[in-house]
Design a protein around this motif. Structure first.
Motif, PDB file in Angstrom:
ATOM      1  N   ILE A   7     -16.156 -10.941  -9.923  1.00  0.00           N
ATOM      2  CA  ILE A   7     -16.271  -9.496 -10.122  1.00  0.00           C
ATOM      3  C   ILE A   7     -14.932  -8.975 -10.634  1.00  0.00           C
ATOM      4  O   ILE A   7     -13.876  -9.351 -10.121  1.00  0.00           O
ATOM      5  CB  ILE A   7     -16.607  -8.784  -8.795  1.00  0.00           C
ATOM      6  N   VAL A   8     -14.960  -8.106 -11.631  1.00  0.00           N
ATOM      7  CA  VAL A   8     -13.728  -7.476 -12.086  1.00  0.00           C
ATOM      8  C   VAL A   8     -13.952  -5.978 -12.250  1.00  0.00           C
ATOM      9  O   VAL A   8     -14.976  -5.540 -12.774  1.00  0.00           O
ATOM     10  CB  VAL A   8     -13.222  -8.098 -13.412  1.00  0.00           C
ATOM     11  N   GLY A   9     -13.001  -5.208 -11.762  1.00  0.00           N
ATOM     12  CA  GLY A   9     -13.052  -3.765 -11.916  1.00  0.00           C
ATOM     13  C   GLY A   9     -12.198  -3.331 -13.089  1.00  0.00           C
ATOM     14  O   GLY A   9     -11.094  -3.838 -13.297  1.00  0.00           O
ATOM     15  N   ILE A  10     -12.703  -2.398 -13.886  1.00  0.00           N
ATOM     16  CA  ILE A  10     -11.960  -1.915 -15.052  1.00  0.00           C
ATOM     17  C   ILE A  10     -11.932  -0.398 -15.091  1.00  0.00           C
ATOM     18  O   ILE A  10     -12.785   0.280 -14.517  1.00  0.00           O
ATOM     19  CB  ILE A  10     -12.554  -2.444 -16.380  1.00  0.00           C
ATOM     20  N   ASP A  11     -10.900   0.121 -15.754  1.00  0.00           N
ATOM     21  CA  ASP A  11     -10.902   1.516 -16.181  1.00  0.00           C
ATOM     22  C   ASP A  11     -10.245   1.553 -17.558  1.00  0.00           C
ATOM     23  O   ASP A  11     -10.219   0.540 -18.249  1.00  0.00           O
ATOM     24  CB  ASP A  11     -10.226   2.437 -15.152  1.00  0.00           C
ATOM     25  N   ARG A  12      -9.722   2.692 -17.958  1.00  0.00           N
ATOM     26  CA  ARG A  12      -9.167   2.794 -19.307  1.00  0.00           C
ATOM     27  C   ARG A  12      -7.692   2.389 -19.370  1.00  0.00           C
ATOM     28  O   ARG A  12      -7.086   2.416 -20.442  1.00  0.00           O
ATOM     29  CB  ARG A  12      -9.335   4.223 -19.833  1.00  0.00           C
ATOM     30  N   HIS A  13      -7.117   2.029 -18.243  1.00  0.00           N
ATOM     31  CA  HIS A  13      -5.706   1.658 -18.229  1.00  0.00           C
ATOM     32  C   HIS A  13      -5.510   0.263 -18.814  1.00  0.00           C
ATOM     33  O   HIS A  13      -6.333  -0.631 -18.628  1.00  0.00           O
ATOM     34  CB  HIS A  13      -5.166   1.707 -16.798  1.00  0.00           C
ATOM     35  N   ASP A  89     -18.664   6.525  -7.968  1.00  0.00           N
ATOM     36  CA  ASP A  89     -18.110   6.149  -6.667  1.00  0.00           C
ATOM     37  C   ASP A  89     -16.607   5.988  -6.841  1.00  0.00           C
ATOM     38  O   ASP A  89     -16.101   5.984  -7.962  1.00  0.00           O
ATOM     39  CB  ASP A  89     -18.736   4.830  -6.197  1.00  0.00           C
ATOM     40  N   GLY A  90     -15.912   5.845  -5.730  1.00  0.00           N
ATOM     41  CA  GLY A  90     -14.511   5.476  -5.804  1.00  0.00           C
ATOM     42  C   GLY A  90     -14.387   4.021  -6.213  1.00  0.00           C
ATOM     43  O   GLY A  90     -15.220   3.185  -5.846  1.00  0.00           O
ATOM     44  N   ALA A  91     -13.354   3.708  -6.996  1.00  0.00           N
ATOM     45  CA  ALA A  91     -13.218   2.352  -7.525  1.00  0.00           C
ATOM     46  C   ALA A  91     -13.080   1.324  -6.413  1.00  0.00           C
ATOM     47  O   ALA A  91     -13.723   0.268  -6.439  1.00  0.00           O
ATOM     48  CB  ALA A  91     -12.020   2.286  -8.460  1.00  0.00           C
ATOM     49  N   ALA A  92     -12.247   1.601  -5.421  1.00  0.00           N
ATOM     50  CA  ALA A  92     -12.023   0.625  -4.349  1.00  0.00           C
ATOM     51  C   ALA A  92     -13.307   0.358  -3.577  1.00  0.00           C
ATOM     52  O   ALA A  92     -13.667  -0.794  -3.318  1.00  0.00           O
ATOM     53  CB  ALA A  92     -10.921   1.115  -3.418  1.00  0.00           C
ATOM     54  N   SER A 123      -3.276   2.396  -3.866  1.00  0.00           N
ATOM     55  CA  SER A 123      -3.843   2.034  -5.147  1.00  0.00           C
ATOM     56  C   SER A 123      -5.165   1.332  -4.934  1.00  0.00           C
ATOM     57  O   SER A 123      -5.456   0.835  -3.849  1.00  0.00           O
ATOM     58  CB  SER A 123      -2.890   1.108  -5.901  1.00  0.00           C
ATOM     59  N   THR A 124      -5.966   1.268  -6.005  1.00  0.00           N
ATOM     60  CA  THR A 124      -7.214   0.516  -5.926  1.00  0.00           C
ATOM     61  C   THR A 124      -6.926  -0.931  -5.562  1.00  0.00           C
ATOM     62  O   THR A 124      -7.579  -1.505  -4.689  1.00  0.00           O
ATOM     63  CB  THR A 124      -7.947   0.588  -7.275  1.00  0.00           C
ATOM     64  N   ALA A 125      -5.920  -1.527  -6.214  1.00  0.00           N
ATOM     65  CA  ALA A 125      -5.585  -2.918  -5.924  1.00  0.00           C
ATOM     66  C   ALA A 125      -5.239  -3.101  -4.455  1.00  0.00           C
ATOM     67  O   ALA A 125      -5.680  -4.056  -3.806  1.00  0.00           O
ATOM     68  CB  ALA A 125      -4.413  -3.356  -6.805  1.00  0.00           C
ATOM     69  N   SER A 132     -11.353  -6.132   1.305  1.00  0.00           N
ATOM     70  CA  SER A 132     -12.397  -7.040   0.821  1.00  0.00           C
ATOM     71  C   SER A 132     -12.630  -8.178   1.806  1.00  0.00           C
ATOM     72  O   SER A 132     -11.709  -8.635   2.477  1.00  0.00           O
ATOM     73  CB  SER A 132     -12.016  -7.613  -0.548  1.00  0.00           C
ATOM     74  N   THR A 133     -13.865  -8.646   1.852  1.00  0.00           N
ATOM     75  CA  THR A 133     -14.207  -9.749   2.763  1.00  0.00           C
ATOM     76  C   THR A 133     -13.997 -11.111   2.115  1.00  0.00           C
ATOM     77  O   THR A 133     -14.008 -12.131   2.793  1.00  0.00           O
ATOM     78  CB  THR A 133     -15.671  -9.639   3.210  1.00  0.00           C
TER      79      THR A 133
END
Length: 287
Positions: A7-13, A89-92, A123-125, A132-133
């Motif tokens: 799984i990878v989370g992305i935004d415009r950064h 939703d919130g990214a995290a 931060s999200t990270a 995370s589990t």
């Protein structure tokens, strides 16, 4: 439930584009699919009163971002099965939920966030790493991290033994050497109970005792991964600084989700926060 995707989370950064490519390569290396997630929310006090038109515009932008990411991931790593979703939703929160069935969750780190800002705002990270589990990789640091060893922090705790196994697997998959790092500060709980305190030992003898301790920790995994070359590093100093220094020449740093002594409070205190925001290569938090 079987874990079947990266799984990878992305935004415009820009940093999240680097995370996308890193995740695509890792999914291909593991022989699994890649699932791309973008989470969006309306950031103003009366967001609950947003109009249908506002929702439509934001959803359209989110879909465009996902479509672009899927195209880029497939072009970057041919033959990879790539899917994607966008959620309000919130990214995290979105990544933590999705990560419950993932073999790995990957997030980017915004390189220029100051330590104080990261601590105050979170931060999200950082949130994904904390909650995370499953295992998490925070992609940050150098743009090119395909050379150099895999490095792992070891302190004798069960969490660091798990991290050691993950690091051996990562090194074997990459055809890389493994640097097994033991950070210590004399007089702290990280100092082995069966090793006399430093005032009794000279520096050379103390180093040898800790080096032997690393050898015992490594032996089991070396039998399973005989082709992985191992370098044992016993380095005095603060764990965060030691691992930060090692990260400048590594392609990946692996740490356990809980530790003691030299890696105390890895995700609860300064060490985890420092690595997530300042390491010079991706950081894998093993569980």
């Amino acid at each position: 439930m079987e874990r079947t995707e990266v799984i990878v989370g992305i935004d415009r950064h820009e940093s999240h584009r680097a995370a996308l490519y890193w995740a695509a390569e890792e999914a291909a290396r593991r022989g699994v699919g890649l699932h791309v997630i973008h989470a969006y929310r309306i950031e103003w006090p009366d967001a609950e009163y947003a109009t249908a038109e506002t929702e439509r515009v934001l959803a359209g932008e989110a879909k465009s971002l996902i479509d672009s990411a899927l195209y880029d991931a497939r072009r970057h790593t041919s033959g990879l099965t790539v899917t994607g979703t966008f959620v309000r939703d919130g990214a995290a929160g979105a990544l933590i939920d999705a990560g419950r069935t993932a073999v790995l969750t990957v997030v980017g780190s915004r390189h220029h966030v100051s330590g104080l800002t990261a601590t105050l705002l979170g931060s999200t990270a950082q949130q994904v790493a904390l909650h995370s589990t499953g295992p998490v990789v925070v992609v940050r640091g150098r743009s090119e991290t395909k050379t150099g060893p895999v490095a792992v922090g070891v302190d004798g705790s069960p969490g660091s033994f798990t991290a050691l196994g993950v690091a051996f697997e990562a090194a074997a998959a990459r055809g890389a050497r493994l640097s097994v790092v033991r950070a210590f500060r004399p007089g702290t709980p990280a100092w082995p109970k069966d090793v006399p305190p430093p005032e009794v030992l000279n520096a050379e003898t103390a180093h040898a005792a800790l080096y032997d301790e690393l050898g015992r920790a490594v032996s089991t995994w070396s039998e399973k991964f005989p082709d992985v070359g191992v370098d044992r590093l016993v380095l005095p100093g603060d764990a965060a600084k030691v691992l930060d220094d090692v990260s400048t020449g590594a392609q990946l740093v692996v740490v356990g989700s809980r530790g003691h002594g030299g890696f105390a409070g890895l995700l609860l205190g300064s060490v985890g926060g420092h690595l997530i925001h300042h390491a010079d290569c991706p950081v894998l938090i093993a569980r």
